[in-house]
Scaffold this motif. Sequence first.
Motif, PDB file in Angstrom:
ATOM      1  N   ALA A   1       0.841  -1.196   0.000  1.00 12.95           N
ATOM      2  CA  ALA A   1       0.000   0.000   0.000  1.00 12.95           C
ATOM      3  C   ALA A   1       0.878   1.249   0.000  1.00 12.95           C
ATOM      4  CB  ALA A   1      -0.923  -0.004   1.213  1.00 12.95           C
TER       5      ALA A   1
ATOM      6  N   ASP B   1       0.036   4.209   0.945  1.00 13.89           N
ATOM      7  CA  ASP B   1      -0.234   5.034   2.130  1.00 13.89           C
ATOM      8  C   ASP B   1      -0.350   4.101   3.331  1.00 13.89           C
ATOM      9  OD1 ASP B   1      -1.024   6.829   4.057  1.00 13.89           O
ATOM     10  OD2 ASP B   1      -2.749   7.617   2.955  1.00 13.89           O
TER      11      ASP B   1
ATOM     12  N   GLY C   1      -0.030   4.361   6.433  1.00  8.89           N
ATOM     13  CA  GLY C   1      -0.735   4.835   7.609  1.00  8.89           C
ATOM     14  C   GLY C   1      -2.238   4.642   7.519  1.00  8.89           C
ATOM     15  N   ARG C   2      -2.762   4.485   6.293  1.00  8.12           N
ATOM     16  CA  ARG C   2      -4.210   4.301   6.086  1.00  8.12           C
ATOM     17  C   ARG C   2      -4.499   2.924   5.476  1.00  8.12           C
ATOM     18  NH1 ARG C   2      -6.307   8.076   2.289  1.00  8.12           N
ATOM     19  NH2 ARG C   2      -8.362   7.865   3.272  1.00  8.12           N
ATOM     20  N   ARG C   3      -3.531   2.021   5.545  1.00  2.00           N
ATOM     21  CA  ARG C   3      -3.672   0.702   4.934  1.00  2.00           C
ATOM     22  C   ARG C   3      -4.850  -0.049   5.545  1.00  2.00           C
ATOM     23  NH1 ARG C   3      -2.323  -4.446   6.290  1.00  2.00           N
ATOM     24  NH2 ARG C   3      -1.581  -5.858   4.651  1.00  2.00           N
ATOM     25  N   ARG C   4      -5.672  -0.638   4.664  1.00  2.00           N
ATOM     26  CA  ARG C   4      -6.840  -1.392   5.125  1.00  2.00           C
ATOM     27  C   ARG C   4      -6.558  -2.883   5.212  1.00  2.00           C
ATOM     28  NH1 ARG C   4     -12.082  -1.462   5.962  1.00  2.00           N
ATOM     29  NH2 ARG C   4     -13.184  -3.416   5.489  1.00  2.00           N
TER      30      ARG C   4
ATOM     31  N   ALA D   1      -3.415   2.902  -2.614  1.00  2.00           N
ATOM     32  CA  ALA D   1      -2.962   3.564  -1.391  1.00  2.00           C
ATOM     33  C   ALA D   1      -3.403   2.813  -0.143  1.00  2.00           C
ATOM     34  CB  ALA D   1      -3.484   5.000  -1.353  1.00  2.00           C
ATOM     35  N   ARG D   2      -4.545   2.140  -0.232  1.00  2.00           N
ATOM     36  CA  ARG D   2      -5.158   1.544   0.959  1.00  2.00           C
ATOM     37  C   ARG D   2      -4.902   0.050   1.110  1.00  2.00           C
ATOM     38  NH1 ARG D   2      -9.363   4.497   2.958  1.00  2.00           N
ATOM     39  NH2 ARG D   2      -9.144   3.109   4.746  1.00  2.00           N
ATOM     40  N   TYR D   3      -4.482  -0.599   0.032  1.00  2.00           N
ATOM     41  CA  TYR D   3      -4.324  -2.059   0.063  1.00  2.00           C
ATOM     42  C   TYR D   3      -2.935  -2.473  -0.413  1.00  2.00           C
ATOM     43  CZ  TYR D   3      -9.468  -2.474   0.246  1.00  2.00           C
ATOM     44  OH  TYR D   3     -10.796  -2.393   0.598  1.00  2.00           O
TER      45      TYR D   3
ATOM     46  N   VAL E   1     -12.497   1.591  -1.480  1.00  2.00           N
ATOM     47  CA  VAL E   1     -11.815   2.526  -0.585  1.00  2.00           C
ATOM     48  C   VAL E   1     -12.646   2.850   0.650  1.00  2.00           C
ATOM     49  CG1 VAL E   1     -10.900   4.868  -0.384  1.00  2.00           C
ATOM     50  CG2 VAL E   1     -10.425   3.514  -2.444  1.00  2.00           C
ATOM     51  N   ASP E   2     -13.933   3.142   0.427  1.00  2.00           N
ATOM     52  CA  ASP E   2     -14.778   3.624   1.529  1.00  2.00           C
ATOM     53  C   ASP E   2     -15.793   2.600   2.013  1.00  2.00           C
ATOM     54  OD1 ASP E   2     -13.542   6.166   1.447  1.00  2.00           O
ATOM     55  OD2 ASP E   2     -14.822   6.750  -0.241  1.00  2.00           O
TER      56      ASP E   2
END
Length: 516
Positions: free
Chosen positions: A95, A97, A99-102, A131-133, A497-498
Amino acid sequence: MRVRKIATAVATGATLLAGMAVTGQASASVTGDAGTDARFHRQTIDWHGCRTGPDDETGAALDKAGAQCAEVTVPLDYRRPRGRTISVAISRVKATDPGRRRGVLLINPGGPGGSGLPRVLLGRLMPAVAARYDLIGMDPRFVGRSTPIRCRWTTDTPTRSAGPTRRTFDESVALMRELAAGCAQGDRGLLPYASTRNTARDMDVIRAALGESRLSYLGYSYGTYLGAVYTQMFGARADRVVLDSAVDPDVYGPDLLSRNAPAITAALRHWASWAAARDKEYGLGATEAEVLATVEGVDRAAAERPLRVGAYRIGAQHVPYLLFIRLYDDREEAYAGLAAEVRLLADAARGDAVTVPASLKETLDGLFTGSGPAEDRAGTPILCADRATSRDPERYFRDIQAHRADEPLFGPMTRNLSPCAFWPVTPVEAPTTIGNDAPMLIVAADGDPVTPYAGQRAMHRALTGSRLVTLRGAFRHGAYLAAGDTCVDTTVGRYLVDGVLPGGDTACDKAGAPRR
């Protein structure tokens, strides 16, 4: 089923890894390890570079993108976890990002038989998702860099038309028998374990070895069936799931194309209308009917005498396939490529000497020599392991004859038999019954010639917690990140993402404007 460059009695016993068929709601899905040797779930993944040598373009691209590759060890037969093991190759792009990894998002391109390792490169097309995964690619068991099944074929695909006569049908029977024998001559002991259910079990081993409690998933084409099977077997471990160009779960198997002729014909008509508007450039006809007559003339000429196309001889068994694989994509450049190839075939049908363009030569090399991608050589064992089919050639011939009038061009191809009719082993498990309420997003093009819309809606009905997003007026296979449609891409991205699913089924027109 491939997305090209952008087609099981229930096993029991205490040693089977989460493998009982589940036919109820997702909440009832198996979540325990059911006697699996914990060493598979707790194994350490040894990440390394992806390039295997100077000619490995895929590995070089993965390394350039910052990907890592590894191998995960899984049981050949989950009923016997202390028996033979095999290797499953995976790739990862972390990912962007952290810090925001899901979590992790595993991507499957379809096939069956498609390599998933390079699919992590899709991150450049979906930066918010990347960014998230951690993006995870996987070469399913026996595909690509995973432990291979080596089928000794002189073609890269078994897909052929039965042709116009009993003689041409018998020739296809002989070819399918030969291809089945070619797989039996390899490591026959692998064939019973090539099933989608085992690949789903491999996915869950990968999830656990990555240290993740849940797995998000993006699957195209055959990958939608794999994703649905995973949610059926491991529903509590599935996170956000997107299925693009879904197969009909009740038709999937060796006869997966059997209902496709009307959808392929509709796509051909759509292309013919496009070509007619450009008659001055391609000379195929000034109306849709005239363009279709040109195509029919090519097919008729090939039935009378194989067309001389460079060093190749193209018969009626090949023409429908060459048309079909060019109808996966309805973008301008794809339609232009098909128009140029039909022009060439029409010239050959008149007896003109023709020069084979590089794009067609690659296809013909694979068709006649087996030098092309090995997707179908790997995918056929999966289809044969997933569902039994008729072993009576006469059944296929009767079916083809019954539909020749209403499916004259594509019916003899879609209804023809496959190597599974002569397969040396039978499935060791019953097919998975798909039916659960796991939340997920299904993306469809209503003119898809490869996984027809009616079958995509059947998958949607079986997955009662799903939402369906339809790209209307699109005659293509693959909508997310492939059609250039902002509406579809935004809807999928918002979900991944959301976590926001549409409130109900939605539609996007081909220009990208949403509508209900």
